[in-house]
Design an enzyme around this catalytic site. Structure first.
Site, PDB file in Angstrom:
ATOM      1  N   ASP A 269       0.905   3.597   2.361  1.00 38.06           N
ATOM      2  CA  ASP A 269       0.787   4.182   3.692  1.00 38.06           C
ATOM      3  C   ASP A 269      -0.454   5.084   3.674  1.00 38.06           C
ATOM      4  OD1 ASP A 269       1.818   4.053   6.297  1.00 38.06           O
ATOM      5  OD2 ASP A 269       2.849   5.960   6.086  1.00 38.06           O
TER       6      ASP A 269
ATOM      7  N   ASP B 101       0.849  -1.194   0.000  1.00 39.95           N
ATOM      8  CA  ASP B 101       0.000   0.000   0.000  1.00 39.95           C
ATOM      9  C   ASP B 101       0.881   1.240   0.000  1.00 39.95           C
ATOM     10  OD1 ASP B 101       0.383   1.055   2.981  1.00 39.95           O
ATOM     11  OD2 ASP B 101       0.253  -1.132   3.041  1.00 39.95           O
TER      12      ASP B 101
END
Length: 290
Positions: free
Chosen positions: A214, A212
């Site tokens: 973050d 991802d």
């Protein structure tokens, strides 16, 4: 006792290695308690390896609860000289996309509640840690990734891993702070492992699997568990291919590593005058210096 020169620590999503043959589970006790789970010894393309699920095979341990010292000491007890640590991470840079792989060279420590040394209790050691990853092992790992041409995966050689305490993910302010430090990825586990592996004179490298962005990225929602889990599952398949290729390369040509003599000038205590109990506890690490 069973023996393996190569160790693998599997992070979130990587709880077992499908390709392992002749598998045996080994329950190991260390002077620092029990590891996260039984260690799995098996053969990968003819090479004996030791595998450990970092959070336990059912993912029952928070990052702050991990028995880091027991995990690394258990690897040392099995004779491990090269340790590959697979870890799910968030990305702090646009170019490091979900599903990409990063082989970082540096760490920044943002942990608060971790014991990341074997020493103390009468024996003092200060390892050199300017280059916290074994460059030789990182090179073999990165070359293995590059050779596989995995779809949807870009390899990033080098970069900085911020190790945070967790278990909550970052705030946007924290995420942007780490970006201002030019950090590449963020995770919760690898820095204590790297420090302890160096003290144990084990070459250590991180296979960081991006799940991802973050929470800093305006074009992506903040990290959700659903998103992370979907990417973890895809990453785990790719990670196993990379580990298999890396193990093949290591077994044919194990590189020299500065980590293998990390304690040579690190111990400040006169071991002849050190407490016998501590010497006994650290016997495996100290034997060649006593």
């Amino acid at each position: 006792m069973a023996h393996a020169q190569i160790g693998i620590i599997g992070g979130s999503g990587l709880y077992k290695m499908e390709a392992l043959k002749d598998v045996e589970e080994v329950e190991i006790q260390t002077p620092f308690g029990s590891p996260s789970d039984a260690l799995i010894l098996g053969t990968l393309d003819g090479t004996r390896v030791a595998f450990l699920a970092r959070h336990g095979r059912n993912h029952t341990l928070l990052p702050s609860e991990l028995p880091f010292r027991a995990n690394i000491y258990a690897m040392k007890q099995l004779g491990v000289e090269y340790l590959i640590s697979a870890s799910a991470v968030g990305s702090l840079k646009e170019e490091a996309k979900p599903l990409d792989m990063v082989v970082p060279h540096q760490f920044i420590d943002r942990t608060k509640n971790r014991v990341s040394t074997f020493f103390g209790e009468g024996i003092v050691a200060h390892i050199a840690f300017g280059d916290p990853i074994c460059q030789s092992l990182a090179g073999v790992l990165a070359d293995a990734i590059a050779s596989l041409n995995l779809p949807d995966v870009t390899l990033h050689r080098g970069g900085t891993y911020v190790c945070m305490e967790g278990p909550a993910f970052s705030t946007k302010a924290e995420s942007n702070l780490y970006r201002s430090w030019d950090a590449t990825i963020i995770g919760m586990t690898n820095l204590p492992e790297a420090k302890l592996a160096r003290e144990a004179e084990i070459a250590y490298a991180t296979l960081a699997l991006v799940t991802d962005y973050d929470c800093w990225h305006p074009g992506h929602d903040s990290v959700t568990v659903e998103m992370v889990i979907a990417n973890l599952q895809r990453n785990a398949v790719n990670a196993q291919k990379v580990i298999q290729e890396t193990v093949q390369r290591l077994s044919k040509n194990p590189p020299p590593s500065e980590a293998h003599s990390a304690l040579k000038y690190a111990i400040l205590t006169n071991l002849e005058k050190a407490p016998e109990l501590t010497k006994e506890k650290l016997g495996l690490l100290l034997q060649k210096y006593l």
